[in-house]
Design a protein around this motif. Structure first.
Motif, PDB file in Angstrom:
ATOM      1  N   THR A 163       0.753   5.850  -0.603  1.00 48.49           N
ATOM      2  CA  THR A 163       0.039   7.075  -0.944  1.00 48.49           C
ATOM      3  C   THR A 163       0.421   7.492  -2.359  1.00 48.49           C
ATOM      4  O   THR A 163       1.362   6.943  -2.956  1.00 48.49           O
ATOM      5  N   HIS A 171       1.821  10.215  -3.226  1.00 43.83           N
ATOM      6  CA  HIS A 171       3.165  10.793  -3.166  1.00 43.83           C
ATOM      7  C   HIS A 171       4.227   9.699  -3.165  1.00 43.83           C
ATOM      8  O   HIS A 171       5.237   9.799  -3.880  1.00 43.83           O
ATOM      9  N   GLU A 172       4.022   8.649  -2.400  1.00 47.06           N
ATOM     10  CA  GLU A 172       4.993   7.553  -2.340  1.00 47.06           C
ATOM     11  C   GLU A 172       5.086   6.831  -3.683  1.00 47.06           C
ATOM     12  O   GLU A 172       6.182   6.413  -4.100  1.00 47.06           O
ATOM     13  N   TYR A 173       3.964   6.710  -4.362  1.00 45.39           N
ATOM     14  CA  TYR A 173       3.977   6.042  -5.665  1.00 45.39           C
ATOM     15  C   TYR A 173       4.837   6.809  -6.665  1.00 45.39           C
ATOM     16  O   TYR A 173       5.710   6.236  -7.330  1.00 45.39           O
ATOM     17  N   TYR A 190       0.843  -1.191   0.000  1.00 43.93           N
ATOM     18  CA  TYR A 190       0.000   0.000   0.000  1.00 43.93           C
ATOM     19  C   TYR A 190       0.880   1.244   0.000  1.00 43.93           C
ATOM     20  O   TYR A 190       1.946   1.271   0.616  1.00 43.93           O
TER      21      TYR A 190
END
Length: 246
Positions: A23, A25-27, A21
């Motif tokens: 966010t 932004h992390e993606y 999983y």
């Protein structure tokens, strides 16, 4: 979803991926870390062409059924005016038979939303479906009309309370030619309200408004400041041989 993630991660060696999983932004942070490059398409995306022995060029929807496209635009302008008047006037005046002005506006908004479908506004839907779209738009316009009338009445009522005298009778929503004829015959002035629903100043001609006489003068709401106007011979209607522009 947890079962799917666990299943794939337990077989990461087989699938070559590991799920987690993240966010948004992390993606994108992980994506940028790979320093990938993508080809840039510089040619025109239009017109779309269907492959085959006889290619089909998908361009007709730009111009098909222009009357429907024009009607949708007019309805959108009408909706914008109704929404603005409902908010700005905050009318405590209710139109007979109308209790919920918001619901009346929503009916037109809903009809316009439906016509944004890619087989509606494009004019590519079957004839019976297109006729239904037009019926819904027409019903939405009828539903929004009391909102505009109520809003205008509310604004005029506020002006009366602020000491600015206005006619107490209900103004018609459209240019009522019979009303004009009666006023001219009685030697009275005719009031007209022009509403700019856009967020900036507009300088453009308003008309044509049918007239029974070849001469007319236009003034602002103070009754003293003249507005540039012109009367032309119409020739389209024997009952209204002239038209006014200002």
């Amino acid at each position: 979803m947890d079962l799917l993630v666990s299943y794939i991660n337990a077989r990461a060696a087989n699938y070559g991926v590991r799920l987690s999983y993240a966010t948004l932004h992390e993606y994108f942070e992980a994506l940028h870390a790979q320093r990938l490059t993508y080809p840039v398409w510089t040619r025109d995306f239009f017109a779309y062409v269907s492959e085959g022995q006889t290619p089909s060029y998908w361009t007709g929807y730009f111009t098909s059924w222009p009357n429907l496209k024009s009607y949708v635009r007019s309805c959108s302008e009408y909706l914008r005016t109704a929404e603005q008047l409902r908010v700005l006037a905050r009318p405590d005046y209710t139109w007979p038979g109308v209790e919920d002005l918001s619901a009346q506006v929503y009916r037109l908004r809903h009809a316009i939303d439906i016509v944004q479908h890619h087989d509606a506004i494009t004019g590519t839907s079957p004839d019976p479906v297109r006729a239904d779209y037009i019926d819904q738009l027409h019903a939405g316009m009828d539903a929004a009309t009391p909102v505009i009338l109520s809003g205008l009445s509310g604004l005029l009522k506020q002006q009366q309370q602020n000491g600015q005298q206005r006619e107490k009778e209900q103004l018609p929503l459209v240019w009522d030619f019979d009303r004009v004829v009666a006023a001219v015959g009685a030697g009275k002035a005719v009031a007209a309200v022009v509403w700019n629903s856009l967020g900036w100043e507009r300088i453009e001609w308003v008309g044509p408004l049918p007239l029974p006489v070849p001469e007319a003068r236009v003034y602002t709401s103070d009754g003293a400041t003249p507005v540039k106007s012109a009367v032309f011979q119409s020739g389209d209607d024997a009952d209204s041989p002239y038209e006014l522009w200002f």
